[in-house]
Design a protein around this motif. Structure first.
Motif, mmCIF file in Angstrom:
data_model
loop_
_atom_site.group_PDB
_atom_site.id
_atom_site.type_symbol
_atom_site.label_atom_id
_atom_site.label_comp_id
_atom_site.label_asym_id
_atom_site.label_seq_id
_atom_site.Cartn_x
_atom_site.Cartn_y
_atom_site.Cartn_z
ATOM 1 N N TYR A 274 83.710 36.407 0.066
ATOM 2 C CA TYR A 274 83.324 35.849 -1.233
ATOM 3 C C TYR A 274 84.222 36.428 -2.335
ATOM 4 C CZ TYR A 274 80.987 35.885 -5.723
ATOM 5 O OH TYR A 274 80.741 35.802 -7.066
ATOM 6 N N VAL A 275 84.428 37.735 -2.288
ATOM 7 C CA VAL A 275 85.262 38.385 -3.308
ATOM 8 C C VAL A 275 86.703 37.880 -3.240
ATOM 9 C CG1 VAL A 275 86.231 40.590 -4.061
ATOM 10 C CG2 VAL A 275 83.817 40.453 -3.427
ATOM 11 N N ILE A 276 87.252 37.810 -2.034
ATOM 12 C CA ILE A 276 88.638 37.359 -1.876
ATOM 13 C C ILE A 276 88.793 35.922 -2.370
ATOM 14 C CG2 ILE A 276 90.423 36.803 -0.163
ATOM 15 C CD1 ILE A 276 89.350 39.253 1.425
ATOM 16 N N ALA A 277 87.832 35.072 -2.035
ATOM 17 C CA ALA A 277 87.889 33.685 -2.504
ATOM 18 C C ALA A 277 87.861 33.621 -4.024
ATOM 19 C CB ALA A 277 86.717 32.890 -1.920
ATOM 20 N N THR A 278 87.031 34.464 -4.636
ATOM 21 C CA THR A 278 86.925 34.484 -6.095
ATOM 22 C C THR A 278 88.214 34.987 -6.733
ATOM 23 O OG1 THR A 278 84.537 34.880 -5.932
ATOM 24 C CG2 THR A 278 85.597 35.376 -8.038
ATOM 25 N N GLU A 279 88.736 36.104 -6.226
ATOM 26 C CA GLU A 279 89.915 36.724 -6.837
ATOM 27 C C GLU A 279 91.174 35.893 -6.634
ATOM 28 O OE1 GLU A 279 89.921 39.500 -8.791
ATOM 29 O OE2 GLU A 279 87.741 39.286 -8.633
ATOM 30 N N TYR A 280 91.275 35.210 -5.500
ATOM 31 C CA TYR A 280 92.453 34.374 -5.234
ATOM 32 C C TYR A 280 92.236 32.914 -5.655
ATOM 33 C CZ TYR A 280 94.905 37.979 -2.536
ATOM 34 O OH TYR A 280 95.573 39.121 -2.149
ATOM 35 N N GLU A 281 91.088 32.644 -6.287
ATOM 36 C CA GLU A 281 90.757 31.309 -6.793
ATOM 37 C C GLU A 281 90.845 30.241 -5.700
ATOM 38 O OE1 GLU A 281 93.259 30.692 -10.209
ATOM 39 O OE2 GLU A 281 92.081 32.066 -11.449
ATOM 40 N N LYS A 282 90.232 30.558 -4.566
ATOM 41 C CA LYS A 282 90.191 29.619 -3.448
ATOM 42 C C LYS A 282 88.960 28.715 -3.579
ATOM 43 C CE LYS A 282 93.894 31.089 -1.420
ATOM 44 N NZ LYS A 282 95.079 30.213 -1.262
ATOM 45 N N SER A 283 89.010 27.567 -2.961
ATOM 46 C CA SER A 283 87.925 26.593 -3.058
ATOM 47 C C SER A 283 86.695 27.044 -2.265
ATOM 48 C CB SER A 283 88.383 25.233 -2.534
ATOM 49 O OG SER A 283 88.619 25.305 -1.138
ATOM 50 N N GLU A 284 85.566 26.439 -2.614
ATOM 51 C CA GLU A 284 84.346 26.716 -1.859
ATOM 52 C C GLU A 284 84.515 26.299 -0.404
ATOM 53 O OE1 GLU A 284 79.895 26.214 -3.104
ATOM 54 O OE2 GLU A 284 80.592 24.292 -2.315
ATOM 55 N N GLU A 285 85.243 25.208 -0.163
ATOM 56 C CA GLU A 285 85.480 24.772 1.205
ATOM 57 C C GLU A 285 86.202 25.840 2.008
ATOM 58 O OE1 GLU A 285 87.986 21.439 3.786
ATOM 59 O OE2 GLU A 285 87.355 20.956 1.737
ATOM 60 N N MET A 286 87.230 26.461 1.415
ATOM 61 C CA MET A 286 87.962 27.508 2.150
ATOM 62 C C MET A 286 87.078 28.725 2.391
ATOM 63 S SD MET A 286 90.701 26.427 3.258
ATOM 64 C CE MET A 286 90.974 27.993 4.072
ATOM 65 N N LEU A 287 86.207 29.021 1.438
ATOM 66 C CA LEU A 287 85.271 30.134 1.642
ATOM 67 C C LEU A 287 84.358 29.850 2.825
ATOM 68 C CD1 LEU A 287 83.781 32.737 0.961
ATOM 69 C CD2 LEU A 287 82.523 31.473 -0.814
ATOM 70 N N LEU A 288 83.786 28.656 2.884
ATOM 71 C CA LEU A 288 82.861 28.328 3.965
ATOM 72 C C LEU A 288 83.559 28.306 5.319
ATOM 73 C CD1 LEU A 288 80.689 25.533 2.303
ATOM 74 C CD2 LEU A 288 80.200 27.979 2.511
ATOM 75 N N ARG A 289 84.775 27.797 5.360
ATOM 76 C CA ARG A 289 85.524 27.793 6.620
ATOM 77 C C ARG A 289 85.822 29.229 7.065
ATOM 78 N NH1 ARG A 289 86.753 22.882 8.204
ATOM 79 N NH2 ARG A 289 86.849 21.178 6.688
ATOM 80 N N SER A 290 86.210 30.065 6.126
ATOM 81 C CA SER A 290 86.495 31.465 6.461
ATOM 82 C C SER A 290 85.236 32.192 6.916
ATOM 83 C CB SER A 290 87.104 32.176 5.245
ATOM 84 O OG SER A 290 88.326 31.582 4.876
ATOM 85 N N LEU A 291 84.118 31.886 6.271
ATOM 86 C CA LEU A 291 82.850 32.493 6.683
ATOM 87 C C LEU A 291 82.469 32.075 8.093
ATOM 88 C CD1 LEU A 291 80.617 32.196 3.481
ATOM 89 C CD2 LEU A 291 81.495 34.295 4.508
ATOM 90 N N SER A 292 82.663 30.796 8.428
ATOM 91 C CA SER A 292 82.294 30.342 9.769
ATOM 92 C C SER A 292 83.117 31.066 10.824
ATOM 93 C CB SER A 292 82.460 28.828 9.898
ATOM 94 O OG SER A 292 83.811 28.432 9.853
ATOM 95 N N LEU A 293 84.390 31.305 10.549
ATOM 96 C CA LEU A 293 85.245 32.058 11.482
ATOM 97 C C LEU A 293 84.774 33.507 11.571
ATOM 98 C CD1 LEU A 293 87.717 32.407 13.289
ATOM 99 C CD2 LEU A 293 89.106 32.706 11.216
ATOM 100 N N SER A 294 84.480 34.096 10.420
ATOM 101 C CA SER A 294 84.014 35.485 10.391
ATOM 102 C C SER A 294 82.738 35.652 11.206
ATOM 103 C CB SER A 294 83.777 35.905 8.938
ATOM 104 O OG SER A 294 83.297 37.231 8.860
#
Length: 428
Positions: A274-294
């Motif tokens: 969540y922090v990385i997505a916020t700081e790098y201004e990534k989309s919610e979609e990329m956050l959710l995809r990264s979370l599913s992998l994690s």
């Protein structure tokens, strides 16, 4: 493949109120009590060594108490088994008073089941009420009920005949897949299928904010915010992760989104991304995809090392998930994710789990630092070579070797560590 991995995510990513060690005891006690109903008179509890170890030094939500004894009493007196790992969600001050009275009057007896040679969760509870005796066994995972009896009459019994079969996680569906499968799933699954993971971000972010604002626990998270603030993504990820653990281990009355039956694991696998997505201004979609992998990697590795293990699942499983998730978030490829995993295992593989406690906040933040560093290094072409210690040619081979070391090589370590910690606690 996508349907099965999605079903695994939905089964293993669930809310939990309080540390899942004592909470699972509360849950088992509530199941036993609900089998007969009535007013509680006495409670007898038998738990595995790791559940006891993991319950000693954490706060119980809604109370000022710590430990497995009060958790068992609360589960029997006022727990709601229908809520699963949020079993204590509706506990009242009167319930707490009654639970404390039971402990003071000796109406709760607790023993440790030392004869389980494998690593695995086992909780057995007998609750005597004015309507009879309820009996429940929870094993393997924190809400997996394998037996319910009411006044010696079987209400439910798992089809497995022996405990060893019940505790065996090698046949879990996730073991049919590998790291590349998880990476491809996270990259390509329809985004609406994983939108339920937004709730994980909301719950675990709320815990982090509570830890920071109230300086809960030992305040590790709050302290990190005062260091190197120019390194926003890296240090903020460490701070938020530590703060969420600070809050949870102190017994803050907020649910975490657990992963593979562990709230701290869920926090570790979620908050940094969540922090990385916020700081790098990534989309919610990329956050959710990264979370599913994690999450998928975390679940997979917990099945490799054991649901309860001498190895710290936050440091070994969730950090791997975060490292690979960081690569996906920042536009990296599968090979870079694979090298990230090898970097993490090669540097911190084998970190021990010495129980859930306030100090977990620092352990989690340290592991997250290694995870993010490992991702940055791998994306820059720097990684530990195959044949270097326990690092193998592929990430799958490396994780499988790590699993064998944990499951077969660290049983005695686990037994000795539990005995040392429990003996110290009981000698006070």
């Amino acid at each position: 493949m996508y349907e099965e991995l999605l079903s695994i995510l939905k089964a293993e990513v669930k809310p939990a109120l309080g540390c899942t060690g004592p909470t699972s005891v509360s849950y088992a006690a509530s199941v036993a009590k609900d089998a007969v109903g009535g007013k509680v008179k006495t409670v007898k509890v038998l738990v595995d060594r790791d559940t006891y170890k993991n319950s000693i030094a954490v706060g119980i939500p809604g109370t000022t108490e710590m430990g497995v004894d009060i958790a068992a009493a609360l589960g029997a007196v006022g727990g709601d088994s229908k809520l699963g790992l949020e079993v204590l969600n509706n506990i009242t001050s009167e319930d707490e008073k009654e639970a404390k009275r039971m402990l003071a009057d000796g109406d709760l007896k607790l023993d440790i089941k030392w004869d389980i040679k494998a690593v695995g969760l086992y909780i057995e509870v007998f609750v005597e009420t004015d309507k009879g005796v309820g009996h429940a066994i929870v094993a393997k995972t924190h809400t997996n009920v394998v037996l319910i009896e009411a006044n010696d009459k079987v209400i439910y019994k798992d089809k497995a005949e022996d405990l060893e079969t019940i505790l065996d996680e090698t046949k879990a569906p996730i073991n049919n897949y590998g790291v590349k499968d998880f990476f491809e799933f996270a990259s390509n699954v329809a985004i609406e299928e994983i939108e339920f993971l937004k709730e994980a971000v909301r719950l675990n972010k709320k815990l982090a904010e509570a830890g920071l604002e109230q300086k809960l626990g030992k305040g590790f998270g709050s302290a990190f915010t005062r260091f190197n603030q120019e390194q926003n993504a890296y240090m903020k990820a460490k701070a938020y992760t530590a703060a969420a653990s600070d809050a949870r281990m102190a017994g803050e009355n907020l649910s975490a989104m657990a992963c593979a039956s562990s709230g701290n694991v869920g926090i570790t696998a979620t908050v940094p991304l969540y922090v990385i997505a916020t700081e790098y201004e990534k989309s919610e979609e990329m956050l959710l995809r990264s979370l599913s992998l994690s999450y998928l990697l975390t679940i997979y590795i917990k099945n490799q090392i054991g649901r309860l293990s001498a190895m710290c699942a936050c440091a070994i499983a969730a950090s791997v998930g975060v490292g690979a998730g960081t690569v996906l978030m920042l536009g990296g490829n599968f090979e870079q994710a694979q090298e990230t995993i090898k970097n993490i295992v090669g540097s911190i593989g084998g970190v021990v789990c010495d129980g859930a406690k306030l100090g977990c906040a620092l352990k989690l933040s340290s592991a997250i630092g290694i995870a993010i560093e490992s991702a940055y290094l791998a994306m820059d072409g720097v990684s530990i070579p195959a044949g270097d210690g326990i690092v193998c040619a592929t990430a799958d081979e490396t994780l499988q070797m790590l699993g064998r070391i944990a499951r077969f090589g660290m049983i005695e370590t686990d037994i000795i560590m539990c005995k040392e910690i429990i003996n110290r606690e009981q000698s006070k």
